[in-house]
Design an enzyme around this catalytic site. Structure first.
Site, short mmCIF file in Angstrom:
data_model
loop_
_atom_site.label_atom_id
_atom_site.label_comp_id
_atom_site.label_asym_id
_atom_site.label_seq_id
_atom_site.Cartn_x
_atom_site.Cartn_y
_atom_site.Cartn_z
N LYS A 175 0.85 -1.20 0.00
CA LYS A 175 0.00 0.00 0.00
C LYS A 175 0.88 1.24 0.00
CE LYS A 175 -1.92 2.96 2.65
NZ LYS A 175 -1.93 4.07 1.68
N GLU A 250 10.02 1.72 10.19
CA GLU A 250 11.01 2.74 9.86
C GLU A 250 10.31 4.07 10.04
OE1 GLU A 250 14.07 2.30 9.34
OE2 GLU A 250 14.32 0.27 8.58
N CYS A 284 13.50 11.05 6.07
CA CYS A 284 13.48 10.64 7.48
C CYS A 284 14.82 10.95 8.13
CB CYS A 284 13.18 9.16 7.56
SG CYS A 284 14.26 8.18 6.53
N GLU A 385 9.76 16.47 14.70
CA GLU A 385 10.08 16.33 13.28
C GLU A 385 9.20 17.27 12.45
OE1 GLU A 385 8.81 12.78 11.12
OE2 GLU A 385 10.82 12.59 10.29
P1 NAD Z 1 2.38 8.56 7.30
O1 NAD Z 1 2.68 7.89 8.58
O2 NAD Z 1 1.34 9.61 7.26
O3 NAD Z 1 1.95 7.49 6.20
C1 NAD Z 1 2.75 6.38 5.86
C2 NAD Z 1 1.87 5.32 5.24
O4 NAD Z 1 0.99 4.81 6.24
C3 NAD Z 1 0.98 5.82 4.10
O5 NAD Z 1 0.91 4.83 3.09
C4 NAD Z 1 -0.36 5.96 4.78
O6 NAD Z 1 -1.46 5.86 3.90
C5 NAD Z 1 -0.33 4.79 5.74
N1 NAD Z 1 -1.27 4.87 6.88
C6 NAD Z 1 -1.84 5.97 7.42
N2 NAD Z 1 -2.64 5.62 8.46
C7 NAD Z 1 -2.54 4.28 8.58
C8 NAD Z 1 -3.10 3.32 9.48
N3 NAD Z 1 -3.94 3.68 10.45
N4 NAD Z 1 -2.77 2.02 9.32
C9 NAD Z 1 -1.90 1.64 8.36
N5 NAD Z 1 -1.35 2.50 7.48
C10 NAD Z 1 -1.67 3.80 7.59
O7 NAD Z 1 3.79 9.10 6.77
P2 NAD Z 1 4.05 10.04 5.54
O8 NAD Z 1 3.55 11.41 5.89
O9 NAD Z 1 3.57 9.39 4.28
O10 NAD Z 1 5.65 10.04 5.49
C11 NAD Z 1 6.41 10.89 6.26
C12 NAD Z 1 6.93 10.18 7.48
O11 NAD Z 1 7.62 9.00 7.11
C13 NAD Z 1 7.94 11.01 8.26
O12 NAD Z 1 7.69 10.93 9.64
C14 NAD Z 1 9.28 10.35 7.94
O13 NAD Z 1 10.27 10.53 8.91
C15 NAD Z 1 8.87 8.93 7.80
N6 NAD Z 1 9.85 8.21 6.99
C16 NAD Z 1 10.67 7.31 7.60
C17 NAD Z 1 11.65 6.65 6.86
C18 NAD Z 1 12.59 5.65 7.48
O14 NAD Z 1 13.13 4.82 6.77
N7 NAD Z 1 12.82 5.68 8.78
C19 NAD Z 1 11.77 6.92 5.50
C20 NAD Z 1 10.92 7.85 4.92
C21 NAD Z 1 9.96 8.47 5.68
#
Ligand code: NAD
Length: 492
Positions: A175, A250, A284, A385
């Protein structure tokens, strides 16, 4: 308007409700593509198709070498399509074409590396302490993996999950983020072209709030590999826990770039800028805190501002652009609100701090590269963040002070150290609470090196040999050749 479909059980389908989501280009704020808005029913079907594919002999009886070969072929196909996929990503998430192209050109290596590992997954024969009994281990796939990915580096981060998961013999329901699903749907076609059996890789698109929980809690899902924000990660972890499912998480970070007084300042300035402005801060591993030794604080900030002020803001599809827009409207609002919070808390805005006043950028979600000085470690701008082009500069006194400030957050994803002293480099790399420590470099990643977070930045590791273990479980097999069977009422 381009229209994309989901891949479920080998078929290209819309959502069962017939609903769509419009994908918006962050550069001009215009909808340019539409993707299916899946519901829980679509997720159930994808999970059950992936489970069927997991058991189907076309996948389960495929030799490990043949599985690896499929991944290698996929790598070649990704390389062939990398430019086209990079353009889709830039149009969808607004990150620089230079950044997305280099990610896409590098991505095949994950599939080659884990493809090569597929037939080197071996158990061991244990010289067990019981005569006439043989004991050996098998490392087996878990089943169906739910791969949930964010919008900032859509295909790269998916590859970090899909390559080891498939190499280990699992099947996948992926997803992608609702903000950047187009490249995932284009990418999914490559699995078909390579000849993966149908249902081995399924892609469902939709809002996390509508289908995330249905996916994580579906009984067919054996494990969840998630990249995203820590609040969402916490919810995913809680939902997975009710099904006793393992997770890889992650999550976010507030990484520190520590500049000691003996550092090569030109290099350190480039490193700090690349850590926070190169991807508009939307990584991230963004080095969103610069910790600078007090004795060089003034000179360093002056030169940092001079250099950062030259960054060219513009269309992310233009190869000379250095800072593009923020990917989503909510994210844009969030970044601007953090700038206000920093000002209200008394941090000094040294550069930027607003949207660029240029007619050619007014429809996009642009924020100027922003630097705050006089930041105290307890300010929200130093703790939370932002995920945007906003840097907090904090002064420190000595080595102990630097380490204390760097470790004083809930996160522990990465850290940078700038020094010419080997002693300082070793000391800091030992004491920093971070899954990655870079010395005199920043934002370097490789398929060969484990990546993941300490503390609230995550659980588990991606990339590197050990990542394959995240997608395997160990079975212990006992064979007893003793005759007759000994006393049945005593443990053997
Ligand atoms: P997000 O947490 O809003 O969404 C991530 C994914 O989770 C999306 O596909 C979203 O649709 C899904 N999601 C949302 N609610 C959910 C639920 N209740 N159950 C399951 N899935 C759900 O994150 P974002 O805004 O897309 O990305 C930014 C964040 O990602 C930042 O905090 C960043 O630090 C983190 N990030 C971490 C890494 C890493 O490797 N550590 C890499 C890139 C981004």
């Amino acid at each position: 308007m381009q229209e994309y479909r989901m891949l479920i059980g080998g078929e290209w389908v819309g959502a069962e409700t017939g609903d769509w989501i419009e994908s918006v280009n962050p550069f001009d704020g215009k909808a340019w593509a539409r993707i299916p808005r899946a519901g829980p029913g679509d997720v159930r079907r994808a999970a059950s198709e992936a489970r069927r594919a997991f058991l189907d002999p076309s996948w389960s009886r495929l030799t490990a070498s043949a599985r690896g070969h499929l991944l290698m072929k996929l790598a070649d196909l990704i390389a062939e399509h990398s430019d086209q996929l990079a353009r889709l990503e830039t149009t969808d998430n607004g990150k620089l074409i230079n950044e997305m192209s280099s990610q896409l050109r590098y991505l095949p290596q994950w599939f080659r590396y884990f493809g090569g590992l597929a037939d080197k997954i071996q158990g061991s024969v244990i010289p067990i302490d019981k005569p006439g009994v043989f004991n050996f281990t098998r490392h087996e796939p878990l089943g169906v993996i739910a791969a949930i990915t964010p919008w900032n580096s859509p295909l790269l981060l998916a590859g970090w999950k899909l390559a080891p998961a498939l190499a280990a013999g699992n099947t996948v329901v992926w997803k992608p983020s609702e903000f950047s699903s187009v490249s995932a749907l284009a990418f999914a076609r490559l699995f078909e072209l390579v000849g993966f059996p149908r249902g081995v890789v399924n892609v469902v698109t939709g809002y996390g709030s509508e289908i995330g929980e249905a996916l994580v809690s579906d009984p067919a899902i054996a494990k969840v590999a998630f990249t995203g924000g820590d609040q969402t990660g916490q919810r995913v972890y809680q939902t997975a826990a009710s099904g006793i499912k393992p997770v890889t998480l992650e999550l976010g970070g507030k990484s520190a770039n520590i500049v000691f007084d003996d550092a090569d300042l030109d290099n350190a300035i480039k490193g700090v800028v690349s850590g926070i402005f190169a991807a508009s801060g939307q990584t991230c591993i963004a080095g969103s805190r610069a910790l600078v030794q007090r004795s060089i604080y003034r000179e360093f900030t002056r030169r940092l501002i001079e250099f950062a002020a030259t960054a060219k803001i513009g269309n992310p599809l233009d190869t000379s652009t250095q800072v593009g827009p923020v990917t989503t409207r909510p994210q844009y609002d969030k970044v601007l609100s953090y700038i206000q919070i920093a000002k209200d808390e008394g941090a000094k805005c040294l550069l930027g701090g607003q949207t660029p006043q240029r007619p050619d950028l007014e429809d996009g979600w642009f924020v100027e590269p922003t630097i705050f000085g006089d930041v105290r470690p307890d300010m929200r701008i130093a703790q939370e963040e932002v995920f945007g082009p906003v840097l907090a500069v904090i002064a420190f006194e000595d080595e102990d002070d630097a380490i204390r400030i760097a470790n004083d957050t809930i996160y522990g994803l990465a850290a940078g150290v700038w020094t010419k002293s080997m002693r300082r480099a070793l000391l800091a790399s030992e004491k920093l609470e971070a899954g990655t420590v870079w010395v005199n470099t920043y934002r370097a990643v490789s398929y060969m090196s484990p990546f993941g977070g300490y503390k609230r930045s995550g659980i588990g590791r991606e990339s590197g040999i050990e990542a394959i273990n995240e997608y395997l479980q160990t079975k212990s097999v006992w064979i007893d050749v003793n005759e007759p069977v000994p006393d049945p009422f005593v443990m053997r």
